[in-house]
Design an enzyme around this catalytic site. Structure first.
Site, PDB file in Angstrom:
ATOM      1  N   ARG A   1       0.854  -1.187   0.000  1.00 37.06           N
ATOM      2  CA  ARG A   1       0.000   0.000   0.000  1.00 37.06           C
ATOM      3  C   ARG A   1       0.888   1.235   0.000  1.00 37.06           C
ATOM      4  O   ARG A   1       1.854   1.308   0.770  1.00 37.06           O
ATOM      5  CB  ARG A   1      -0.919   0.030   1.226  1.00 37.06           C
ATOM      6  CG  ARG A   1      -2.061  -0.958   1.168  1.00 37.06           C
ATOM      7  CD  ARG A   1      -3.103  -0.570   0.125  1.00 37.06           C
ATOM      8  NE  ARG A   1      -4.246  -1.473   0.110  1.00 37.06           N
ATOM      9  CZ  ARG A   1      -4.327  -2.549  -0.650  1.00 37.06           C
ATOM     10  NH1 ARG A   1      -3.305  -2.869  -1.446  1.00 37.06           N
ATOM     11  NH2 ARG A   1      -5.402  -3.307  -0.627  1.00 37.06           N
TER      12      ARG A   1
ATOM     13  N   GLU B   1      -3.196   7.626  -5.317  1.00 37.03           N
ATOM     14  CA  GLU B   1      -3.281   7.176  -6.711  1.00 37.03           C
ATOM     15  C   GLU B   1      -4.473   7.805  -7.430  1.00 37.03           C
ATOM     16  O   GLU B   1      -5.536   7.977  -6.822  1.00 37.03           O
ATOM     17  CB  GLU B   1      -3.395   5.637  -6.731  1.00 37.03           C
ATOM     18  CG  GLU B   1      -2.166   4.976  -6.176  1.00 37.03           C
ATOM     19  CD  GLU B   1      -2.299   3.463  -6.073  1.00 37.03           C
ATOM     20  OE1 GLU B   1      -3.361   2.928  -6.443  1.00 37.03           O
ATOM     21  OE2 GLU B   1      -1.337   2.827  -5.617  1.00 37.03           O
TER      22      GLU B   1
ATOM     23  N   HIS C   1       0.150   0.507 -10.258  1.00 33.31           N
ATOM     24  CA  HIS C   1      -0.647  -0.381  -9.407  1.00 33.31           C
ATOM     25  C   HIS C   1      -1.238  -1.528 -10.231  1.00 33.31           C
ATOM     26  O   HIS C   1      -2.451  -1.701 -10.294  1.00 33.31           O
ATOM     27  CB  HIS C   1      -1.764   0.397  -8.696  1.00 33.31           C
ATOM     28  CG  HIS C   1      -2.286  -0.312  -7.477  1.00 33.31           C
ATOM     29  ND1 HIS C   1      -2.835   0.345  -6.413  1.00 33.31           N
ATOM     30  CD2 HIS C   1      -2.345  -1.638  -7.156  1.00 33.31           C
ATOM     31  CE1 HIS C   1      -3.219  -0.519  -5.486  1.00 33.31           C
ATOM     32  NE2 HIS C   1      -2.927  -1.736  -5.917  1.00 33.31           N
TER      33      HIS C   1
END
Length: 318
Positions: free
Chosen positions: A236, A265, A283
């Site tokens: 994370r 993000e 990601h």
């Protein structure tokens, strides 16, 4: 009548989309321009929700779905969902636990090898035409770092941490880890203190489950990691103090970083774009056809089980 399911984020695998359309009436919320009107029209009939870990579902939206029975997360993150509210209403929340493990571990090792061997740097050097322009066949790039045998520190010895350890062990890497407690079923060295783990590692790999986590990799940890060591984050983004990381990279306090996740993000600190010793990904650790298919199958199974009155696998609400 088929159960109605509100879909908050798209699923890319065609066969999964076909299964969903065959089994349920899918209400594609993410395609709607006027989402409030769409909820007003269909909310009372919705029995299930499909969402992603990043998208989640707000309490305000759940409140407009009086007959909601299940929220199926196409991912493992549940921090964008109010689980206490879901439990209070008897709503099952499920995640695709275990489906992502191998791919995420693969990417962690891939990022580290890329950093050590300068794979992305070499690719850019060739693509730019600089190699062809050089007056000598000797490539004027810095010598790379050997990956095999590096001391690997893993933060979080869960499914992903163990899969990372198995891969690193195959390269002859000594492995240490930190977690809430020692794991009696792994052969690796437990280090209770993150600073000590960082100080004794050539690479620190973040693999912790961290839905409610805070920044644990700060300036002090990065200083302990040291100028010849690397940081890899496939867990994370919020586990890392990003300004401290940027400062450590700019000053050469650590050797480099491989990052698949970020605190806000899709916003990424612009300073990272200028640093050659950084490898960035959007990601996408789980973004393979095989894993996304498994994830989709688990989403379908969660919906089917709940609508049939069965407790679904992957439930995070008990």
């Amino acid at each position: 009548m088929k159960p109605e399911v509100l879909q908050l984020s798209p699923i890319l695998i065609p066969e999964i989309r076909d299964q969903l359309d065959e089994l349920f009436t899918i209400r594609r919320y993410y395609e709607q321009a006027d989402k409030a009107a769409y909820l007003a029209q269909h909310g009372a009939n919705i029995r299930g929700v499909i969402t992603g870990g990043h998208t989640g579902i707000s309490q305000a939206v759940m409140a407009q779905l009086p007959n909601l029975e299940v929220v199926a997360v196409n991912g493992v993150g549940t921090d964008a969902i109010d689980l206490a509210y879901a439990r209070d209403r008897g709503i099952q929340v499920t995640a695709t636990i275990g489906a992502l493990t191998e791919d995420v571990a693969d990417l962690a090792i891939g990022l580290l090898i890329d950093l050590c061997r300068g794979i992305s740097t070499g690719d850019r050097y060739v693509r730019s035409g600089e190699w062809a322009k050089s007056a000598t066949p000797l490539v004027p790039l810095p010598l790379a770092r050997q990956f095999s045998g590096m001391r690997i520190g893993i933060v979080g010895m869960g499914r992903v941490g163990r899969a990372v350890a198995a891969r690193a062990a195959a390269f002859g890497c000594p492995i240490s880890y930190t977690d809430l407690r020692p794991m009696n079923d792994v052969p690796h060295t437990f280090v209770a203190d993150l600073l000590s783990l960082a100080n004794g590692s050539d690479a620190l790999i973040l693999a912790a489950a961290a839905d409610k986590g805070e920044a644990i990799v700060n300036a002090e940890v990065l200083h302990a990691l040291g100028r010849d060591s690397y940081l890899i984050n496939i867990a994370r983004g919020k586990l890392v103090d990003e300004p401290a990381l940027v400062a450590a990279l700019q000053s050469g306090q650590i050797a480099g970083a491989g990052l698949d996740v970020f605190a806000d993000e899709p916003q990424v600190p612009g300073e990272l774009f200028e640093l050659e010793q950084v490898v960035l990904q959007p990601h996408r650790a789980s973004a393979t056809v095989q894993t996304r298919t498994r994830m989709g199958q688990m989403v379908v199974a969660s919906l089917v089980d709940v609508f049939a009155g069965r407790k679904p696998n992957g439930s995070v609400t008990g």
